[in-house]
Design an enzyme around this catalytic site. Structure first.
Site, PDB file in Angstrom:
ATOM      1  CD  GLN A 109     -19.253 -23.610  -6.317  1.00 40.58           C
ATOM      2  OE1 GLN A 109     -18.636 -22.887  -5.549  1.00 40.58           O
ATOM      3  NE2 GLN A 109     -20.565 -23.740  -6.276  1.00 40.58           N
ATOM      4  CD  GLU A 126       9.314 -13.198  -5.941  1.00 38.09           C
ATOM      5  OE1 GLU A 126       9.975 -13.217  -6.982  1.00 38.09           O
ATOM      6  OE2 GLU A 126       9.307 -14.103  -5.096  1.00 38.09           O
ATOM      7  CD  GLU A 157      -3.689  -4.920  -9.852  1.00 40.41           C
ATOM      8  OE1 GLU A 157      -2.748  -5.291  -9.127  1.00 40.41           O
ATOM      9  OE2 GLU A 157      -4.819  -5.436  -9.797  1.00 40.41           O
TER      10      GLU A 157
HETATM   11  C1  LIG Z   1       3.420 -13.219   2.433  1.00 37.97           C
HETATM   12  C2  LIG Z   1       4.249 -12.151   1.782  1.00 37.97           C
HETATM   13  C3  LIG Z   1       5.608 -12.355   1.556  1.00 37.97           C
HETATM   14  C4  LIG Z   1       6.393 -11.337   0.987  1.00 37.97           C
HETATM   15  N1  LIG Z   1       7.761 -11.529   0.847  1.00 37.97           N
HETATM   16  C5  LIG Z   1       8.534 -10.473   0.465  1.00 37.97           C
HETATM   17  C6  LIG Z   1       9.969 -10.585   0.438  1.00 37.97           C
HETATM   18  O1  LIG Z   1      10.538 -11.652   0.744  1.00 37.97           O
HETATM   19  N2  LIG Z   1      10.701  -9.478   0.108  1.00 37.97           N
HETATM   20  C7  LIG Z   1      10.110  -8.286  -0.226  1.00 37.97           C
HETATM   21  O2  LIG Z   1      10.830  -7.331  -0.491  1.00 37.97           O
HETATM   22  N3  LIG Z   1       8.763  -8.152  -0.223  1.00 37.97           N
HETATM   23  C8  LIG Z   1       7.961  -9.215   0.102  1.00 37.97           C
HETATM   24  N4  LIG Z   1       6.593  -9.082   0.125  1.00 37.97           N
HETATM   25  C9  LIG Z   1       5.996  -7.809  -0.273  1.00 37.97           C
HETATM   26  C10 LIG Z   1       5.315  -7.849  -1.635  1.00 37.97           C
HETATM   27  O3  LIG Z   1       6.288  -7.993  -2.655  1.00 37.97           O
HETATM   28  C11 LIG Z   1       4.503  -6.582  -1.770  1.00 37.97           C
HETATM   29  O4  LIG Z   1       3.389  -6.688  -0.883  1.00 37.97           O
HETATM   30  C12 LIG Z   1       4.022  -6.323  -3.191  1.00 37.97           C
HETATM   31  O5  LIG Z   1       5.107  -6.003  -4.022  1.00 37.97           O
HETATM   32  C13 LIG Z   1       2.987  -5.198  -3.268  1.00 37.97           C
HETATM   33  O6  LIG Z   1       3.435  -4.064  -2.610  1.00 37.97           O
HETATM   34  P1  LIG Z   1       2.483  -3.332  -1.531  1.00 37.97           P
HETATM   35  O7  LIG Z   1       2.006  -4.371  -0.578  1.00 37.97           O
HETATM   36  O8  LIG Z   1       3.202  -2.171  -0.978  1.00 37.97           O
HETATM   37  O9  LIG Z   1       1.239  -2.842  -2.361  1.00 37.97           O
HETATM   38  P2  LIG Z   1       1.120  -1.404  -3.081  1.00 37.97           P
HETATM   39  O10 LIG Z   1       2.319  -1.154  -3.910  1.00 37.97           O
HETATM   40  O11 LIG Z   1       0.744  -0.403  -2.056  1.00 37.97           O
HETATM   41  O12 LIG Z   1      -0.127  -1.678  -4.033  1.00 37.97           O
HETATM   42  C14 LIG Z   1      -1.466  -1.636  -3.578  1.00 37.97           C
HETATM   43  C15 LIG Z   1      -2.382  -1.794  -4.795  1.00 37.97           C
HETATM   44  O13 LIG Z   1      -2.153  -0.681  -5.704  1.00 37.97           O
HETATM   45  C16 LIG Z   1      -1.826  -1.182  -6.986  1.00 37.97           C
HETATM   46  N5  LIG Z   1      -0.857  -0.313  -7.636  1.00 37.97           N
HETATM   47  C17 LIG Z   1       0.272   0.235  -7.114  1.00 37.97           C
HETATM   48  N6  LIG Z   1       0.929   0.950  -8.016  1.00 37.97           N
HETATM   49  C18 LIG Z   1       0.209   0.864  -9.165  1.00 37.97           C
HETATM   50  C19 LIG Z   1       0.354   1.390 -10.482  1.00 37.97           C
HETATM   51  N7  LIG Z   1       1.410   2.158 -10.814  1.00 37.97           N
HETATM   52  N8  LIG Z   1      -0.587   1.106 -11.409  1.00 37.97           N
HETATM   53  C20 LIG Z   1      -1.647   0.316 -11.089  1.00 37.97           C
HETATM   54  N9  LIG Z   1      -1.848  -0.211  -9.873  1.00 37.97           N
HETATM   55  C21 LIG Z   1      -0.940   0.066  -8.914  1.00 37.97           C
HETATM   56  C22 LIG Z   1      -1.234  -2.564  -6.738  1.00 37.97           C
HETATM   57  O14 LIG Z   1      -1.296  -3.387  -7.890  1.00 37.97           O
HETATM   58  C23 LIG Z   1      -2.103  -3.059  -5.596  1.00 37.97           C
HETATM   59  O15 LIG Z   1      -3.286  -3.582  -6.108  1.00 37.97           O
HETATM   60  C24 LIG Z   1       5.787 -10.102   0.627  1.00 37.97           C
HETATM   61  C25 LIG Z   1       4.422  -9.911   0.833  1.00 37.97           C
HETATM   62  C26 LIG Z   1       3.665 -10.895   1.425  1.00 37.97           C
HETATM   63  C27 LIG Z   1       2.200 -10.627   1.668  1.00 37.97           C
END
Ligand SMILES: Cc1cc2nc3c(=O)[nH]c(=O)nc-3n(C[C@H](O)[C@H](O)[C@H](O)COP(=O)(O)OP(=O)(O)OC[C@H]3O[C@@H](n4cnc5c(N)ncnc54)[C@H](O)[C@@H]3O)c2cc1C
Length: 386
Positions: free
Chosen positions: A341, A368, A372
């Site tokens: 901005q 990590e 939430e």
């Molecule tokens: C660029 C990048 C690098 C990454 N590097 C790594 C890595 O090196 N190693 C690794 O293991 N992972 C890695 N990840 C994965 C990352 O840690 C996960 O994407 C993250 O933990 C969220 O998990 P998910 O994507 O399955 O989302 P989900 O768990 O499906 O969550 C989706 C939404 O639901 C919400 N939600 C889920 N459960 C609850 C609850 N109980 N209460 C309230 N809200 C909830 C979440 O907050 C989120 O808003 C990486 C991801 C990206 C994008």
């Protein structure tokens, strides 16, 4: 108790070294690496030569023995300029090396941690799968014994640092049995990059962190020896949670660094850019926004240093690390928005660093532990029955 919040002479010297390195060796190239998704292997090697990859590890394991707080300072300085370099370092040290230090045998430390701490290799940690991220117990990757070996089958998603020329191992979570009816027994394995049956897939096309390596990983009868088990059989959840506590301090430091980078660009721009006959900094709508941002950065930094200092004092950091990451990552998103901005139309141009900061900020509130999940962790530590 010390409330001066002063860094030591050594920590200040480290900050100066890293700032000079980042300005000279990273800032001029970060835009190009971002555009071409080029992994900056040579820069990571140089950071290794500076000792950055070994900052929190003991000297006997190839490290510098400086601790978590100096490592947080280093990550701040890297993310102030480029988040892709910062996450490469953060993931290797906090997700790759730290669990080997905490749970590994002497042989595992010698084989995997020493070269990582010296910056000759990088490590990765694979928990997330296509069907689960936050719900770490909901994994479907399995490992079963086959003679003296283990055979791992499954797919991991969005894994950082597993497919580069420096990558050496991926610590992998897998179900090894049933702890109690319906409850999986989870164990952790150190999977060498060249293990038979292990295949990193093509890099993802991502919104940000373009120069950081992120891939899906396929394990098809991936064979690892008995001594690939990290920690005891069934200790997977403990390894994972301890690893995340440390990793969150690193991501929080990255949030502070990114926000500081946004602030520094914005202060410079606000003093130079004129509108209606005077620098835009003269308008309180601009200068108050930046004063507010600075105050919030100072507060987030204090939370990061508190968490790091607690970790160095070997205290539990579950709540402190979650709080630091929650605040710093949300702040990073806000800071990138403010910077865009304040920069007006120029902030929307890729020739400025601002779109890169904007794209790189958001993932900090997801990886990590999403914001939430961090609130869940903090609420539980407060005694709330969530
Ligand atoms: C660029 C990048 C690098 C990454 N590097 C790594 C890595 O090196 N190693 C690794 O293991 N992972 C890695 N990840 C994965 C990352 O840690 C996960 O994407 C993250 O933990 C969220 O998990 P998910 O994507 O399955 O989302 P989900 O768990 O499906 O969550 C989706 C939404 O639901 C919400 N939600 C889920 N459960 C609850 C609850 N109980 N209460 C309230 N809200 C909830 C979440 O907050 C989120 O808003 C990486 C991801 C990206 C994008």
């Amino acid at each position: 108790m010390d409330f001066t919040f002063d860094l030591s002479e050594d920590q200040l010297a480290l900050r100066t070294t890293l700032r000079e390195f980042a300005e000279a060796e990273i800032a001029p190239h970060a835009g190009e690496w971002d555009r071409t998704s080029a992994f900056p292997a040579a820069t990571i090697r140089k950071l290794g030569e500076l000792g950055v990859m070994g900052l929190p590890f003991p000297e006997e394991h190839g490290g510098v023995g400086a601790g978590t707080l100096p490592f947080a300072v280093a990550l701040e300085e890297l993310a102030r300029v480029d988040s892709s370099v910062a996450i490469t370092v953060a993931a290797s040290v906090s997700l790759g090396g730290a669990p080997v230090l905490q749970f590994g045998t002497d042989d595992q430390k010698q084989r995997w941690l020493v070269p990582l701490a010296r910056g000759e290799t990088i490590g990765a940690f694979a928990s997330t799968e296509p069907g689960m991220g936050s719900d770490v117990q909901g994994l479907s990757t399995t490992a079963r014994q086959d003679g003296p070996d283990w055979l791992i089958n499954g797919t991991k998603a969005y894994i950082t640092n597993a497919g580069t020329e420096l990558s050496s191992f991926v610590t992998t979570t897998a179900i090894t049995g049933e702890r109690s009816p319906g409850k999986p027994e989870i164990s952790t394995f150190i999977v060498p990059i060249d293990a038979p049956g292990f295949a990193p897939q093509r890099p993802y096309a991502k919104m940000g962190w373009h120069a950081s390596d992120t891939r899906e990983l396929a394990y098809q009868d991936c064979r690892v020896p008995a001594d690939a088990l990290l920690g005891e059989r069934g200790a997977g959840a403990r390894v994972f949670l301890a690893t995340l506590d440390g990793g969150r301090i690193g991501v929080a430091a990255m949030g502070v660094g990114l926000a500081q980078g946004c602030l520094d660009h914005s202060v410079r721009w606000a003093n130079e850019r004129c509108a209606f006959g005077q620098p835009i900094a003269r308008y309180q709508a601009v200068s108050f926004e930046l004063a507010d941002l600075k105050t919030r950065i100072d507060a987030a930094r204090a939370l990061v240093y508190r968490a790091a200092a607690h970790k160095d004092a070997r205290r539990s950091v579950t709540e402190e690390a979650a709080a630091a990451k929650l605040m710093a990552s949300e702040l990073a998103v806000h800071a990138a928005n403010v910077a865009m901005q304040v920069h007006g139309g120029y902030g929307y141009m890729e020739e400025s660093a601002i779109p890169r900061f904007y794209r790189d900020a958001k993932i900090l509130t997801i990886g990590e532990g999403t914001s939430e999940i961090l609130k869940l962790v903090i609420a539980r530590q407060m005694g709330l029955s969530v």
